[in-house]
Design a protein around this motif. Structure first.
Motif, PDB file in Angstrom:
ATOM      1  N   GLY A   1       0.897  -1.190   0.012  1.00 13.51           N
ATOM      2  CA  GLY A   1      -0.071   0.085  -0.172  1.00 13.51           C
ATOM      3  C   GLY A   1       0.715   1.242  -0.083  1.00 13.51           C
ATOM      4  O   GLY A   1       2.002   1.223   0.493  1.00 13.51           O
ATOM      5  N   LEU A   2       0.063   2.397  -0.337  1.00 10.31           N
ATOM      6  CA  LEU A   2       0.797   3.635  -0.439  1.00 10.31           C
ATOM      7  C   LEU A   2       1.198   4.320   1.017  1.00 10.31           C
ATOM      8  O   LEU A   2      -0.036   4.448   1.564  1.00 10.31           O
ATOM      9  CB  LEU A   2       0.084   4.565  -1.447  1.00 10.31           C
ATOM     10  CG  LEU A   2       0.447   5.827  -1.677  1.00 10.31           C
ATOM     11  CD1 LEU A   2       2.129   5.850  -2.343  1.00 10.31           C
ATOM     12  CD2 LEU A   2      -0.136   6.980  -2.232  1.00 10.31           C
ATOM     13  N   TYR A   3       2.233   4.506   1.360  1.00  5.01           N
ATOM     14  CA  TYR A   3       2.654   5.075   2.892  1.00  5.01           C
ATOM     15  C   TYR A   3       3.730   5.943   2.583  1.00  5.01           C
ATOM     16  O   TYR A   3       4.847   5.323   2.398  1.00  5.01           O
ATOM     17  CB  TYR A   3       2.613   3.870   3.633  1.00  5.01           C
ATOM     18  CG  TYR A   3       2.577   4.645   4.957  1.00  5.01           C
ATOM     19  CD1 TYR A   3       1.698   4.605   5.711  1.00  5.01           C
ATOM     20  CD2 TYR A   3       3.651   4.434   6.025  1.00  5.01           C
ATOM     21  CE1 TYR A   3       1.088   4.903   6.940  1.00  5.01           C
ATOM     22  CE2 TYR A   3       3.671   5.028   7.241  1.00  5.01           C
ATOM     23  CZ  TYR A   3       2.385   5.241   7.796  1.00  5.01           C
ATOM     24  OH  TYR A   3       2.093   5.563   9.018  1.00  5.01           O
TER      25      TYR A   3
ATOM     26  N   ARG B   1       5.594   1.568  -4.260  1.00  4.04           N
ATOM     27  CA  ARG B   1       4.460   1.410  -3.579  1.00  4.04           C
ATOM     28  C   ARG B   1       3.511   2.500  -4.515  1.00  4.04           C
ATOM     29  O   ARG B   1       2.123   2.455  -4.516  1.00  4.04           O
ATOM     30  CB  ARG B   1       4.368   2.206  -2.219  1.00  4.04           C
ATOM     31  CG  ARG B   1       4.993   1.086  -1.257  1.00  4.04           C
ATOM     32  CD  ARG B   1       5.117   1.827   0.102  1.00  4.04           C
ATOM     33  NE  ARG B   1       5.908   0.900   1.004  1.00  4.04           N
ATOM     34  CZ  ARG B   1       5.125   0.131   2.023  1.00  4.04           C
ATOM     35  NH1 ARG B   1       3.934   0.294   2.074  1.00  4.04           N
ATOM     36  NH2 ARG B   1       5.665  -0.711   2.814  1.00  4.04           N
TER      37      ARG B   1
ATOM     38  N   SER C   1       0.158   0.153  -4.767  1.00  2.90           N
ATOM     39  CA  SER C   1      -0.964   0.334  -4.061  1.00  2.90           C
ATOM     40  C   SER C   1      -2.158   0.264  -4.685  1.00  2.90           C
ATOM     41  O   SER C   1      -3.279   0.129  -4.281  1.00  2.90           O
ATOM     42  CB  SER C   1      -0.822   1.497  -3.291  1.00  2.90           C
ATOM     43  OG  SER C   1      -0.638   3.021  -4.324  1.00  2.90           O
TER      44      SER C   1
ATOM     45  N   SER D   1      -1.291   8.853  -6.700  1.00  3.37           N
ATOM     46  CA  SER D   1      -0.407   8.381  -5.804  1.00  3.37           C
ATOM     47  C   SER D   1       0.168   9.789  -5.216  1.00  3.37           C
ATOM     48  O   SER D   1       0.351  10.146  -4.124  1.00  3.37           O
ATOM     49  CB  SER D   1       0.430   7.283  -6.001  1.00  3.37           C
ATOM     50  OG  SER D   1      -0.052   6.323  -6.261  1.00  3.37           O
TER      51      SER D   1
ATOM     52  N   LEU E   1      -2.478   5.216   5.063  1.00  4.45           N
ATOM     53  CA  LEU E   1      -2.247   4.034   4.258  1.00  4.45           C
ATOM     54  C   LEU E   1      -3.202   4.016   3.174  1.00  4.45           C
ATOM     55  O   LEU E   1      -4.277   4.104   3.683  1.00  4.45           O
ATOM     56  CB  LEU E   1      -2.071   2.773   5.166  1.00  4.45           C
ATOM     57  CG  LEU E   1      -1.994   1.705   4.253  1.00  4.45           C
ATOM     58  CD1 LEU E   1      -0.338   1.533   3.932  1.00  4.45           C
ATOM     59  CD2 LEU E   1      -2.034   0.294   5.187  1.00  4.45           C
ATOM     60  N   THR E   2      -2.905   3.813   2.046  1.00  2.35           N
ATOM     61  CA  THR E   2      -4.000   4.176   0.939  1.00  2.35           C
ATOM     62  C   THR E   2      -3.558   3.039   0.069  1.00  2.35           C
ATOM     63  O   THR E   2      -2.682   2.727  -0.393  1.00  2.35           O
ATOM     64  CB  THR E   2      -3.735   5.659   0.334  1.00  2.35           C
ATOM     65  OG1 THR E   2      -3.894   6.695   1.158  1.00  2.35           O
ATOM     66  CG2 THR E   2      -5.007   5.791  -0.779  1.00  2.35           C
ATOM     67  N   ILE E   3      -5.003   2.336  -0.242  1.00  2.00           N
ATOM     68  CA  ILE E   3      -5.005   1.319  -1.212  1.00  2.00           C
ATOM     69  C   ILE E   3      -6.267   1.503  -2.258  1.00  2.00           C
ATOM     70  O   ILE E   3      -7.163   2.201  -2.120  1.00  2.00           O
ATOM     71  CB  ILE E   3      -4.827   0.128  -0.497  1.00  2.00           C
ATOM     72  CG1 ILE E   3      -6.282  -0.039   0.274  1.00  2.00           C
ATOM     73  CG2 ILE E   3      -3.738  -0.286   0.154  1.00  2.00           C
ATOM     74  CD1 ILE E   3      -6.339  -1.236   1.061  1.00  2.00           C
TER      75      ILE E   3
END
Length: 284
Positions: free
Chosen positions: A96-98, A121, A125, A172, A183-185
């Motif tokens: 995931g995007l972090y 990521r 993500s 993103s 945290l983005t998914i």
């Protein structure tokens, strides 16, 4: 009031048909059959024959299966979801995007983040969804099929994939710039890019835009009002996809490839630059 469109060779004849190669309006007398649609006589004469290779409105090649890459994207998302069910939350945390994870007493030590060099990521993500419920995945995959498949057919495979992945990067970038601590998914950022591209396509073809605009507005309202929905990612994907689609669908024919791929490259650079600046601020 709609503007009357007339044949480019016969201004006194109204028509709703356009050359699938150059997009000029043509009347029945000026139509030349092609493998897909019709071509004008100018395009045929330039090719020195009565048949020319069919192209999409964006200049892409006509594929035997015009929806192949949309099916592949859906298959990849489903595969990752199955792996999530097998492995658990760890996969979503690792892909995931972090921007940067926190380390300290009582905090998770999963992965790290883009700030620690995990730049993959920004793309991975877009293939991760909430589990164990399949609702998040199902909604996104239905949207991808309904919106993405027609776009793949109309743009061609290469341009469609470029649009999708650059939109994912733009999504993103917006998340890292506006909400780096979450945290983005999910694939919805890239799908919003396809929404924007659909609106540009309908405008380019002079179709009634009210249905797609209404659908887009409803999705934006949903993005801003529902909890745990990344409006930042949706907005970033929408803006990026719209700009890329404008470059692809309004590029002049004599410089089509230069404008199209130049627009993709420009948005790619902008997305990565915004991401890099956002990550640097988090690190500092």
């Amino acid at each position: 009031m709609d503007q009357t469109v007339c044949c480019y060779r016969h201004p006194d004849r109204e028509t709703g048909i356009r050359c699938t190669r150059c997009d000029k309006p043509i009347c029945p007398e000026c139509m030349v059959n092609a493998s897909v649609g019709f071509h004008c006589k100018d395009c045929v004469s330039q090719q020195g024959g009565t048949h020319v290779q069919a192209r999409t409105i964006a200049g892409g090649s006509i594929a035997a299966d015009p929806f192949l890459f949309t099916k592949i994207l859906i298959g990849l998302n489903v595969l990752v979801f199955v792996l999530e069910l097998a492995i658990g939350d760890r996969l979503a945390l690792d892909l995931g995007l972090y921007a940067k994870c926190s380390h300290g007493p009582g905090t998770p030590t999963f992965g790290c983040g883009v700030a620690d060099g995990e730049w993959y990521r920004v793309l991975t993500s877009a293939f991760v969804h909430n589990q164990p419920s399949p609702v998040h995945l199902l909604f996104n995959m239905l949207s991808l099929w309904w919106i993405g498949a027609p776009l793949e057919q109309r743009l061609g495979r290469a341009r469609y994939l470029a649009l999708y992945f650059v939109s994912a990067l733009g999504s993103s970038a917006a998340v890292l710039a506006i909400a780096p601590g979450s945290l983005t998914i999910g694939a919805s950022g890239a799908i919003f890019g396809l929404f924007g591209a659909t609106a540009v396509y309908m405008r380019r073809m002079r179709y009634d835009m009210r249905p797609v605009v209404a659908l887009l507005v409803l999705n934006l309202v949903f993005s801003f009002t529902w909890a745990n929905v990344s409006w930042q990612g949706h907005l970033g994907g929408l803006v990026t996809g719209t700009i890329v689609a404008i470059g692809m669908l309004y590029a002049p024919r004599n410089r089509r490839d230069l404008v199209q791929w130049g627009t993709c490259a420009a948005m790619l650079v902008v997305s990565l630059a915004v991401s890099a600046i956002a990550v640097a601020q988090v690190t500092s």
